[in-house]
Write an enzyme that holds these catalytic residues in place. Structure first.
Site: not given
Lengths: 192, 430
Positions: A156-158, B298
Site C-alpha cells: 500500500c505505502h511501501g 492521498y
C-alpha cells in the site's frame, strides 16, 4: 399577600436578590440545569458506547493453531480477530540475518529473541497487519514480494519489514505486532 | 438582505395570496432564486458550478434513496445485493451507475467551484462565512463519499475502510482505541458496514442543511463576480430569473450530456476493477488507491516517509487534514484588497503556474504506486502546496501592485458608466 411579611417572602422567592446578590431561586436554576446536564451526559453514554465492539465480536478473540506440518522456510496465514496472522518457521539464514542487525539502528528496536517465545525462537508469530494503515503485507506466501530485507513488504505505502518482521524502511512506525500467544504443546499455538 | 432595487414578490393568484399570508414559501423561493434576487450582470460560466453542485446533491439523494430500497447492509450479502441491483432490479444498473458516477461528477463540480473561489478570492470579506461553510460542506461530502464507497463491500471498499480508519490510529495514545471504536471491531466487518450505511444515508441531509446556510450566507452580500468589484447600482445587476436560470439551465444541459456520456458509455472508467472482487480480509490488493477525487490528499498522506520529532505516519495524517483545514484560514492569509485574479498579475502567475500544476501533480501521484520517483515528487508538491497557502499568498498580497480596477461592473461590461462621471474622485481612488 395578606400581609407585608408574606409579600416580602413571596417576592424574594420570585427572584428578588438578597443583600449578597444571591436569590433563593438560583438554587433551583442551578439544580435544574445540572440535573439536565448530567441526564444529557448519561443519555449520550450508551449512544457512544454502542459503537464499541459488541460481545460477539469480542468473543472471537482466541485462535488455536497446529504447526506440526510447518517446515523450515514455510509460513501459514491464520485468522485472529478477523485479521491475518503470519506464522513463519524461520530458516537458520533468516535467523542469522535478523541477529546480525545493529539493534540501535532500528526504528522500533527489538531483538528476534524478544519477538519469539523461549524454546521456539525459530517460530515467528506476527499480526499480518501493517502498522502504518493496516494493509496485509506480502511475503507470507510463496512467490510474494518479501521487500528489500527478506521479510514482508506492504504494497500500500511501501513499508519494508525484515526477517524478524521489524520495520526497516517506509512509513510504518512499528514492527509487525506480535500477538499474545503461547505454546500449549510443542506444535500447538493458542493466540489471544 | 439583497439590494434595495430587488423586485418585490406580489402574488396575483388568490391561492398564492393565501399561501403568502399563511406560509410565505413562494416568497422565499422568489427572493432566493427568482426575480427577487439581483445578481451581478457579468457572471461567467465559472459561476455555474454552485448550481451544478446543488443539482448533484439532489441527484445523489434521489438515486441514493432509491438504491437503499434494494441494498442490504450486511457484510454477508452486501456484495451480492449490489450485483442484484445491477442484474435483477428494474433499471438498477442505471441507478447505480448514476449514483457512482454522480459522486465523481459531484466532486468534479465541487473542485471547479472551489478553484473558482481561489482565483476570484471569493473567500474575502464580506463573504468569509460563505467560504467557511463551503469548506465544511466539502469535508462532509468527503466523509459521505468515503462511507458510500465502502458499501458495495468489494476489495477496494474493505481496504479503503481499513486504511482510512487506520488514519485515526496515528493519534498518540488514544488512536488505536478510537479506531476500534469507529469500526466496532478490530477490522472492518458487519458492524462497520452497518454504521457506514446509516451515516451515508444521514449525512447528505446534513450537507443539504449546510448548503442552505451556505446559500443564506451568500444572499446577504450577494454573489461575487469576475471583476471582484462590488455591486454599486441597479445597472450592475440582473434578476436571477430569467437571466441566470436560463444561463445555469444551459450549463446544466452541457453538464448532463457529459455526465450521461459517462453513465451510459464509460460507467466504470472512474472506478476500480478490484471493487468487483468481494472483500477479503486476508488479501490486500497489490495497489490500493482511493477514488480519483481523493488522489491529491492521498498523495499528501503518503509524502511523509521519515520520522521527524513525531513519527512519519502522524505527519502524513496531520498534513492530509491540514491541507484542507488551511482553507479555513484563507480569508485571513490573503490580505490583498483586490479580489479578482484578473487584476492581480503576481497572484495570477502563482495560481496558474504554481497552485494548478501542484494540484495536477498531486492528483497524478495520488494514483501512482507508492514508489520512487512518485514519493519524492509528492514530497516536493506537498511542500509547494503548503508554501503556496501559508507563505506565498501572504507575501504576494503585501508586495503585489494590482492593475487598475473598473469603476463598476457596468463599466466593465459596457465600457462606460454614467455614475462614474458623477463622482470622479471615487474613480481616482480606485
Amino acid at each position: 399577600m395578606a400581609s407585608t411579611g408574606t409579600a416580602d417572602a413571596h417576592s424574594e422567592a420570585n427572584g428578588a436578590a438578597s443583600v449578597d446578590g444571591v436569590r433563593r431561586r438560583d438554587f433551583i436554576e442551578i439544580a435544574a440545569v445540572s440535573a439536565a446536564g448530567v441526564g444529557g451526559l448519561a443519555a449520550i453514554y450508551p449512544l457512544v458506547s454502542q459503537m464499541a465492539p459488541s460481545a460477539d465480536v469480542l468473543a472471537e478473540s482466541s485462535t488455536e493453531l497446529d504447526i506440526s506440518s510447518l517446515e523450515e522456510g514455510q509460513s501459514i496465514k491464520a485468522v485472529f480477530r478477523k485479521q491475518p496472522v503470519f506464522v513463519r518457521h524461520l530458516t537458520p539464514d533468516e535467523i542469522k540475518q535478523a541477529n546480525d542487525v545493529d539493534i540501535d539502528s532500528l526504528r522500533d528496536p527489538q531483538t528476534l529473541q524478544e519477538r519469539t517465545e523461549d524454546g521456539h525462537h525459530n517460530i515467528l508469530v506476527v499480526m499480518g497487519v501493517c502498522t502504518h494503515l493496516g494493509c496485509v503485507p506480502l511475503g507470507a506466501a510463496e512467490g510474494e514480494n518479501k521487500g528489500e530485507f527478506g521479510g514482508y513488504f506492504c504494497p500500500c505505502h511501501g513499508s519494508h519489514y525484515d526477517t524478524a518482521a521489524r520495520i526497516r524502511k517506509g512509513p510504518a512506525p512499528k514492527n509487525l505486532q506480535v500477538p499474545t500467544y503461547e505454546f500449549t504443546t510443542d506444535t500447538t499455538i493458542v493466540i489471544g | 438582505m439583497s439590494f434595495p432595487w430587488a423586485k418585490n414578490y406580489e402574488p396575483v393568484n388568490p391561492v398564492m395570496k393565501f399561501m403568502d399570508e399563511k406560509l410565505p414559501l413562494p416568497r422565499l423561493v422568489y427572493n432566493a432564486v427568482g426575480a427577487g434576487y439581483p445578481v451581478p450582470r457579468n457572471l461567467s460560466y465559472w459561476w455555474n458550478f454552485g448550481v451544478l453542485a446543488g443539482f448533484c446533491l439532489v441527484l445523489q439523494i434521489v438515486t441514493g434513496v432509491v438504491l437503499a430500497m434494494h441494498y442490504a447492509a450486511n457484510s454477508g450479502i452486501a456484495f451480492n445485493s449490489v450485483e442484484h441491483i445491477m442484474r435483477d432490479v428494474n433499471w438498477g444498473w442505471m441507478l447505480r451507475y448514476m449514483h457512482a458516477n454522480g459522486a465523481s461528477f459531484f466532486f468534479l463540480v465541487i473542485y471547479i467551484h472551489i478553484f473558482r473561489g481561489f482565483f476570484y478570492s471569493s473567500y474575502k470579506a464580506p463573504r468569509e462565512m460563505i467560504w467557511l461553510l463551503g469548506v465544511v460542506i466539502f469535508l462532509l461530502t468527503m466523509a459521505t463519499a468515503f462511507m458510500g464507497y465502502v458499501l458495495p463491500w468489494g476489495q477496494m471498499s474493505f481496504w479503503g475502510a481499513k486504511v482510512i480508519t487506520g488514519l485515526f490510529s496515528a493519534i498518540p495514545l488514544v488512536g488505536e482505541p478510537i479506531q476500534i471504536w469507529l469500526l466496532g471491531g478490530f477490522a472492518p466487518d458487519n458492524a462497520a458496514l452497518n454504521r457506514f450505511f446509516s451515516l451515508h444515508f444521514m449525512l447528505p441531509f446534513v450537507i443539504l442543511g449546510v448548503v442552505i446556510l451556505h446559500i443564506w450566507a451568500l444572499h446577504i452580500p450577494g454573489s461575487s463576480n469576475p471583476t471582484g468589484v462590488e455591486v454599486k447600482q441597479e445597472s450592475d445587476t440582473l434578476p436571477f430569473h430569467p437571466y441566470y436560470t436560463a444561463k445555469d439551465g444551459f450549463g446544466l444541459g452541457v453538464f448532463l450530456i457529459i455526465y450521461f456520456a459517462f453513465v451510459f458509455f464509460f460507467p466504470n472508467m472512474l472506478g476500480h476493477p478490484d471493487n468487483y472482487i468481494e472483500a477479503n480480509p486476508l488479501s490486500t490488493p497489490a495497489h490500493i488507491v482511493p477514488e480519483w477525487y481523493f488522489y491529491p490528499f492521498y498523495a499528501i498522506l503518503r509524502a511523509f516517509t521519515f520520522d521527524f520529532i513525531i513519527e512519519a505516519k502522524l505527519w502524513g495524517v496531520l498534513a492530509m487534514f491540514s491541507s484542507i483545514l488551511v482553507w479555513f484560514f484563507l480569508p485571513w492569509l490573503d490580505k490583498s484588497p483586490v479580489r479578482s485574479g484578473h487584476y492581480r498579475p503576481l497572484f495570477r502567475k502563482f495560481f496558474w503556474f504554481g497552485l494548478i500544476p501542484c494540484m495536477a501533480v498531486l492528483f497524478y501521484c495520488g494514483g501512482a504506486p507508492a514508489a520512487e520517483p512518485y514519493v519524492m515528487i509528492s514530497q516536493i508538491a506537498t511542500a509547494y502546496y503548503f508554501l503556496h497557502f501559508l507563505v506565498i499568498l501572504p507575501i504576494i498580497s503585501s508586495i503585489e501592485r494590482p492593475e487598475p480596477l473598473p469603476f463598476s461592473i457596468t463599466e466593465a461590461v459596457l465600457g462606460s458608466d454614467d455614475s462614474a462621471v458623477i463622482e470622479p474622485a471615487a474613480k481616482a481612488a480606485e
